[in-house]
Design an enzyme around this catalytic site. Structure first.
Site, short mmCIF file in Angstrom:
data_model
loop_
_atom_site.label_atom_id
_atom_site.label_comp_id
_atom_site.label_asym_id
_atom_site.label_seq_id
_atom_site.Cartn_x
_atom_site.Cartn_y
_atom_site.Cartn_z
N CYS A 32 0.84 -1.21 0.00
CA CYS A 32 0.00 0.00 0.00
C CYS A 32 0.87 1.25 0.00
CB CYS A 32 -0.91 -0.05 1.23
SG CYS A 32 -1.78 1.48 1.59
N CYS A 35 -0.07 3.95 2.54
CA CYS A 35 0.30 3.51 3.89
C CYS A 35 1.74 3.94 4.20
CB CYS A 35 0.19 2.00 4.02
SG CYS A 35 -1.47 1.33 3.83
#
Length: 107
Positions: A32, A35
């Protein structure tokens, strides 16, 4: 200096739900991109708000039970727990100021 703690499905209840201080849980994954963008911001908040809030990171792929229990679909998702209850949900990478605006009323 306080850095984010790592929680798992096995430690979630003790580390998050039973915490005396509010806990902001970052549901994240290696793949991600957003993230990774938000991680340094969360480290800054953990350091600056030490004693008022704990920042916890839960690897979405390695711990499927907790995200499923709380309906986490997109990453990153940040859930703020206070007294064992979810009081705020933030989905997606946000700037530090936006995160603090949501978190600070609960400190």
């Amino acid at each position: 200096m306080t850095s984010p703690i790592t929680v798992t499905d096995a430690t979630f209840d003790d580390q998050v739900l039973k915490s005396d201080t509010p806990v902001l849980v970052d549901f994240w994954a290696d793949w991600c991109g957003p993230c990774r963008m938000i991680a340094p911001v969360l480290e800054q908040i953990a350091e600056e708000q030490d004693g008022k809030i704990r920042i916890a990171k839960l690897d979405y792929d390695a711990n499927p039970q907790t995200p499923q229990k709380y309906g986490v679909m997109g990453l990153p998702t940040l859930l703020l727990y206070k007294n064992g209850e979810v009081v705020e949900q933030i989905v997606g990478a946000k700037p530090k100021r936006a995160l603090l605006k949501v978190i600070e009323p609960h400190l």
